[in-house]
Design an enzyme around this catalytic site. Structure first.
Site, PDB file in Angstrom:
ATOM      1  N   SER A 153       0.860  -1.177   0.000  1.00  0.00           N
ATOM      2  CA  SER A 153       0.000   0.000   0.000  1.00  0.00           C
ATOM      3  C   SER A 153       0.899   1.229   0.000  1.00  0.00           C
ATOM      4  CB  SER A 153      -0.893  -0.025   1.249  1.00  0.00           C
ATOM      5  OG  SER A 153      -1.654   1.152   1.330  1.00  0.00           O
ATOM      6  N   LYS A 181      -2.693   5.096  -2.860  1.00  0.00           N
ATOM      7  CA  LYS A 181      -3.721   5.940  -2.268  1.00  0.00           C
ATOM      8  C   LYS A 181      -4.065   7.043  -3.255  1.00  0.00           C
ATOM      9  CE  LYS A 181      -3.897   4.123   1.939  1.00  0.00           C
ATOM     10  NZ  LYS A 181      -5.120   3.513   2.492  1.00  0.00           N
ATOM     11  N   ASP A 206      -7.025   3.306  -3.415  1.00  0.00           N
ATOM     12  CA  ASP A 206      -7.761   3.417  -2.147  1.00  0.00           C
ATOM     13  C   ASP A 206      -7.950   4.903  -1.840  1.00  0.00           C
ATOM     14  OD1 ASP A 206      -8.851   3.213   0.381  1.00  0.00           O
ATOM     15  OD2 ASP A 206      -7.180   2.106   1.268  1.00  0.00           O
ATOM     16  N   GLU A 231     -10.988   1.061  -3.747  1.00  0.00           N
ATOM     17  CA  GLU A 231     -11.311   0.809  -2.343  1.00  0.00           C
ATOM     18  C   GLU A 231     -11.898   2.064  -1.695  1.00  0.00           C
ATOM     19  OE1 GLU A 231      -7.992  -0.939  -0.288  1.00  0.00           O
ATOM     20  OE2 GLU A 231      -8.785  -0.504   1.697  1.00  0.00           O
ATOM     21  N   ASP A 256     -13.782  -1.062   2.833  1.00  0.00           N
ATOM     22  CA  ASP A 256     -12.847  -1.244   3.953  1.00  0.00           C
ATOM     23  C   ASP A 256     -13.495  -0.671   5.222  1.00  0.00           C
ATOM     24  OD1 ASP A 256     -10.785  -0.962   5.820  1.00  0.00           O
ATOM     25  OD2 ASP A 256      -9.407   0.108   4.517  1.00  0.00           O
ATOM     26  N   GLY A 308      -4.410  -4.314   6.094  1.00  0.00           N
ATOM     27  CA  GLY A 308      -3.449  -4.119   7.176  1.00  0.00           C
ATOM     28  C   GLY A 308      -3.628  -2.743   7.782  1.00  0.00           C
TER      29      GLY A 308
HETATM   30  O1  OSB Z   1      -7.079   2.192   4.249  1.00  0.00           O
HETATM   31  O2  OSB Z   1      -6.138   0.296   4.144  1.00  0.00           O
HETATM   32  C1  OSB Z   1      -6.178   1.454   4.602  1.00  0.00           C
HETATM   33  C2  OSB Z   1      -3.107   2.038   6.781  1.00  0.00           C
HETATM   34  C3  OSB Z   1      -3.665   2.732   7.828  1.00  0.00           C
HETATM   35  C4  OSB Z   1      -4.991   3.043   7.801  1.00  0.00           C
HETATM   36  C5  OSB Z   1      -5.786   2.656   6.721  1.00  0.00           C
HETATM   37  C6  OSB Z   1      -5.236   1.939   5.665  1.00  0.00           C
HETATM   38  C7  OSB Z   1      -3.864   1.657   5.694  1.00  0.00           C
HETATM   39  C8  OSB Z   1      -3.166   1.020   4.594  1.00  0.00           C
HETATM   40  C9  OSB Z   1      -1.846   0.339   4.903  1.00  0.00           C
HETATM   41  O3  OSB Z   1      -3.524   1.087   3.438  1.00  0.00           O
HETATM   42  C10 OSB Z   1      -1.968  -1.109   4.988  1.00  0.00           C
HETATM   43  C11 OSB Z   1      -0.687  -1.738   5.485  1.00  0.00           C
HETATM   44  O4  OSB Z   1       0.314  -1.684   4.771  1.00  0.00           O
HETATM   45  O5  OSB Z   1      -0.684  -2.296   6.582  1.00  0.00           O
HETATM   46 MG    MG Z   2      -8.339   1.086   2.931  1.00  0.00          MG
END
Ligand code: OSB
Ligand code: MG
Length: 386
Positions: A153, A181, A206, A231, A256, A308
């Site tokens: 991510s 993102k 996302d 997402e 999510d 995650g």
């Molecule tokens: O939206 O999935 C998300 C991290 C913190 C809060 C929200 C999100 C995320 C990530 C990172 O996208 C996921 C990871 O690498 O653990």
């Molecule tokens: Mg997310």
């Protein structure tokens, strides 16, 4: 109903029957680890990982749970402070010898919401149960070991050039899919640039809820880039409007933040609000609820993957074990520890092996060793509650 569903039914019944053993001590440890580089979503940028850890001691064994709440409510309403309050004043008093895990989780249902707090206890008790049985967590859950797909991510970047170099590095490392993102003003053209440079990678975006339905025409342009999914384009509470948006899109929507448990997943799918669900076990109340969501999704032809919360090695290991379960057909947000931390709280840290796959840790319980000197190094405070 496929055979996977029956396997899940049997596993859930067996896990619910697990006895809670003697409890010799319960401790909170708050840790703060600096991130290697800041992690930004459309709603906030984090520069460090602050996490509430729960340690339950029983018969000389240590069960660990990492609460995925942040100190702030910028991803979810729960925070490390609310989780600690709910754990201390409402959830932990239910934890006693003689009950079963299923009976305990049923009592947890009286507490409305607070899935992150609930998952913390559940994770620690399952780690303990697996250590007591001297088996890795995935075996306790009832699923055979398999190579776990990796995914990264990539947080919001300051420029398209920085984004392209982050994607290039991820592709070079061997990740099975790349998530980037997006946010208002940093979306269509940024995705176009990545897609032009990397025409064949498995790519997704996302938005962390940055848009409203007025952006539908604009977002529709993303359909041109062969994305695996988009997402959480709309707000966390906007399930019905996600259904409106999904009807205008060929790209699958993945939810999510909107999903707090099996009932939300069923609501979202039956309304047509998504075609994929991101299961974060730490958000939905733990591993058993995650298996229930995966089962409900499989029965409705919906793919799931494990998200995650940039966890330390404790929560990261739990997410890896979960992905041995049926239904986790897509690569998740399971990336290498070194992406986030210079050193981890556990040994070994997560790293990609052959062909980008991740090995499920082989030791008992979460399968990795929690290094007490590392926990002490990053510790902000510690409180013994029993
Ligand atoms: O939206 O999935 C998300 C991290 C913190 C809060 C929200 C999100 C995320 C990530 C990172 O996208 C996921 C990871 O690498 O653990
Ligand atoms: Mg997310």
């Amino acid at each position: 109903m496929g055979i996977g569903t029956r396997i899940d039914d049997d596993n859930l019944a067996r896990l619910e029957a697990l006895p809670i053993g003697p409890i010799d001590g319960i401790e909170f440890v708050t840790v703060r680890l600096p991130f290697v580089s800041p992690f930004g979503t459309s709603n906030h940028t984090w520069t460090c990982k602050e996490a509430l850890l729960l340690q339950i001691v029983s018969d000389g064994l240590f069960g660990w749970g990492e609460c995925v709440a942040d100190p702030d409510p910028f991803y979810a309403y729960e925070t490390t402070t609310t989780a600690r309050h709910i754990l201390k004043d409402f959830l932990l008093p239910f934890v006693q010898r003689g009950t079963t895990l299923g009976a305990l989780l049923n009592q947890f249902r009286r507490v409305r919401g607070h899935g992150m707090a609930k998952a913390t206890v559940e994770n620690a008790l399952l780690d303990l149960a697996a250590k007591r049985a001297d088996v890795p967590l995935h075996a306790l859950l009832g699923y055979p070991r398999k190579p776990i797909m990796s995914g990264i991510s990539i947080g919001l970047q300051d420029s398209v050039e920085m984004l392209l170099s982050a994607v290039a590095e991820a592709v070079g490392t061997g990740y099975h899919r790349v998530k980037m993102k997006i946010a208002r003003g940093r979306d269509v053209e940024w995705v176009r640039a990545v897609r032009e440079r990397f025409p064949r990678i498995r790519l997704m975006v996302d938005a962390n809820g940055d848009y409203d339905l007025d952006a539908a025409d604009h977002l529709q342009q993303l359909d041109a880039f062969n994305l695996m999914m988009i997402e959480q384009p709309l707000s966390y509470s906007d399930i019905a409007r996600h259904a409106h948006l999904q009807r205008r899109f060929t790209t699958p929507i993945c939810l999510d933040e909107s999903i707090h448990g099996e009932a939300d997943a069923v609501t979202a799918i039956e309304l047509g609000a998504c075609r994929i669900i991101n299961i974060k076990q730490g958000r939905v109340g733990g591993l058993l609820e995650s298996i229930r969501i995966a089962r409900a999704c499989a029965a409705r032809g919906v793919d799931v993957w494990s998200g995650g919360m940039d966890e330390t090695g404790i929560g990261r290991a739990v997410n890896i074990h979960l992905q041995t379960a049926d239904g986790f057909t897509l690569p998740g947000d399971t990336s290498e520890t070194r992406r986030y931390f210079r050193e981890d709280l556990v040994d070994p840290p997560v790293s990609l092996g052959q062909d980008g796959f991740i090995d499920v840790p082989r030791g008992p319980g979460i399968g990795v060793i929690v290094l007490s000197e590392r926990v002490a190094r990053y510790e902000l405070e510690r409180e013994r509650v029993r």
